[in-house]
Design a protein around this motif. Structure first.
Motif, PDB file in Angstrom:
ATOM      1  N   LEU A  56       2.320  -0.902  -8.004  1.00  0.00           N
ATOM      2  CA  LEU A  56       1.022  -0.207  -8.987  1.00  0.00           C
ATOM      3  C   LEU A  56       1.477   1.827  -8.775  1.00  0.00           C
ATOM      4  O   LEU A  56       2.789   1.586  -8.515  1.00  0.00           O
ATOM      5  CB  LEU A  56      -0.139   0.399  -7.941  1.00  0.00           C
ATOM      6  N   LEU A  57       1.358   2.279 -10.023  1.00  0.00           N
ATOM      7  CA  LEU A  57       2.087   3.884 -10.280  1.00  0.00           C
ATOM      8  C   LEU A  57       0.988   4.692 -10.436  1.00  0.00           C
ATOM      9  O   LEU A  57      -0.186   3.960 -10.776  1.00  0.00           O
ATOM     10  CB  LEU A  57       3.652   3.868 -11.296  1.00  0.00           C
ATOM     11  N   ARG A  70       3.107  -3.436  -3.285  1.00  0.00           N
ATOM     12  CA  ARG A  70       3.206  -4.977  -1.724  1.00  0.00           C
ATOM     13  C   ARG A  70       4.452  -6.012  -2.362  1.00  0.00           C
ATOM     14  O   ARG A  70       3.966  -6.712  -2.900  1.00  0.00           O
ATOM     15  CB  ARG A  70       1.583  -4.914  -2.679  1.00  0.00           C
ATOM     16  N   GLU A  71       5.458  -5.802  -1.765  1.00  0.00           N
ATOM     17  CA  GLU A  71       6.188  -6.896  -1.966  1.00  0.00           C
ATOM     18  C   GLU A  71       5.809  -8.127  -1.880  1.00  0.00           C
ATOM     19  O   GLU A  71       6.621  -9.453  -2.575  1.00  0.00           O
ATOM     20  CB  GLU A  71       7.431  -6.529  -0.949  1.00  0.00           C
ATOM     21  N   PHE A  73       2.692  -9.718  -1.669  1.00  0.00           N
ATOM     22  CA  PHE A  73       1.433  -9.436  -2.319  1.00  0.00           C
ATOM     23  C   PHE A  73       0.182 -10.517  -0.889  1.00  0.00           C
ATOM     24  O   PHE A  73      -0.673 -10.824  -1.200  1.00  0.00           O
ATOM     25  CB  PHE A  73       1.240 -10.719  -3.180  1.00  0.00           C
ATOM     26  N   ASP A  74       1.351  -9.367  -0.038  1.00  0.00           N
ATOM     27  CA  ASP A  74       0.643  -9.509   1.361  1.00  0.00           C
ATOM     28  C   ASP A  74      -0.372  -8.326   2.058  1.00  0.00           C
ATOM     29  O   ASP A  74      -1.066  -7.334   1.183  1.00  0.00           O
ATOM     30  CB  ASP A  74       1.065 -10.181   2.351  1.00  0.00           C
ATOM     31  N   ASN A  75      -0.605  -8.343   2.874  1.00  0.00           N
ATOM     32  CA  ASN A  75      -1.815  -7.120   3.787  1.00  0.00           C
ATOM     33  C   ASN A  75      -0.624  -5.894   3.885  1.00  0.00           C
ATOM     34  O   ASN A  75      -0.910  -4.581   4.489  1.00  0.00           O
ATOM     35  CB  ASN A  75      -2.388  -7.225   4.484  1.00  0.00           C
ATOM     36  N   ALA A  76       0.873  -6.173   3.881  1.00  0.00           N
ATOM     37  CA  ALA A  76       1.285  -4.991   4.494  1.00  0.00           C
ATOM     38  C   ALA A  76       2.106  -3.924   2.574  1.00  0.00           C
ATOM     39  O   ALA A  76       2.441  -3.842   1.707  1.00  0.00           O
ATOM     40  CB  ALA A  76       2.817  -5.377   4.998  1.00  0.00           C
ATOM     41  N   ILE A  77       2.176  -2.983   2.990  1.00  0.00           N
ATOM     42  CA  ILE A  77       2.665  -2.065   1.680  1.00  0.00           C
ATOM     43  C   ILE A  77       4.296  -1.998   2.230  1.00  0.00           C
ATOM     44  O   ILE A  77       4.541  -1.272   3.624  1.00  0.00           O
ATOM     45  CB  ILE A  77       1.412  -0.620   2.256  1.00  0.00           C
ATOM     46  N   ILE A  99      -4.371   0.363  -3.539  1.00  0.00           N
ATOM     47  CA  ILE A  99      -3.537  -0.241  -2.795  1.00  0.00           C
ATOM     48  C   ILE A  99      -4.098  -1.156  -2.373  1.00  0.00           C
ATOM     49  O   ILE A  99      -4.512  -2.154  -1.495  1.00  0.00           O
ATOM     50  CB  ILE A  99      -2.178  -0.407  -2.532  1.00  0.00           C
ATOM     51  N   GLU A 100      -4.969   0.098  -0.465  1.00  0.00           N
ATOM     52  CA  GLU A 100      -6.151  -1.105   0.281  1.00  0.00           C
ATOM     53  C   GLU A 100      -6.597  -1.197  -1.071  1.00  0.00           C
ATOM     54  O   GLU A 100      -7.427  -2.596  -0.086  1.00  0.00           O
ATOM     55  CB  GLU A 100      -6.928  -0.148   0.675  1.00  0.00           C
TER      56      GLU A 100
END
Length: 163
Positions: A56-57, A70-71, A73-77, A99-100
């Motif tokens: 996202l930008l 989110r490389e 697509f899990d819960n990790a930024i 993103i959250e």
């Protein structure tokens, strides 16, 4: 008014430049950023070329100012970068909130991220937004060609009413 959108393949060069500039600022005093510039630039370019769909930008004043990913697509930024001249203007906070929201919308109840432990501005940024320290470890960072202490941060996405 800032606009958040999904990245496109054509955004990769600009996103690479933003990531590289913010990275150099973040490692100041930790390593020779100029010496490692070529490796870091190639790393950003490769990541963004392979994973731009996870990015996202944020755009403002007619240009991209920052990005988050989110490389897996899990819960990790995996990434959150704002170009140094635009830092402190709320772009990072807007990206983080977006993103959250997407992580929560995908059914996760916590969000995680990590940074190098001496990146005080990033740690303060996340702590100010209710992230707690969840781990500390040392690992080899190829972009810096050295062992680096990393700090893991996490935040519950559940509201007090849901607990």
């Amino acid at each position: 008014m800032p606009v958040i959108r999904h990245a496109r393949a054509g955004d990769v060069n600009r996103l690479t430049a933003i990531g590289l500039g913010a990275w150099q600022s973040a490692i100041a005093g930790l390593a020779d950023g100029e010496r490692m510039r070529r490796v870091a630039e190639a790393s950003f370019s490769r990541f963004l070329s392979d994973h731009w769909l996870s990015v996202l930008l944020i755009e403002a004043d007619g240009d991209i100012r920052g990005w988050a990913a989110r490389e897996n697509f899990d819960n990790a930024i995996s990434d959150l970068w704002v170009e140094p001249p635009a830092q402190g203007r709320g772009f990072g906070a807007l990206l983080l909130a977006e993103i959250e929201g997407r992580i929560g919308g995908d059914g996760f109840d916590t969000v995680t991220t990590k940074t190098h432990a001496r990146n005080d501005p990033a740690v303060r940024f996340f702590r100010k937004r209710c992230y707690g320290v969840s781990w500390l470890s040392t690992a080899y960072a190829p972009q810096l060609d050295s062992n680096v202490e990393f700090i893991g941060l996490s935040k519950s996405l559940q509201t007090h009413a849901e607990r």
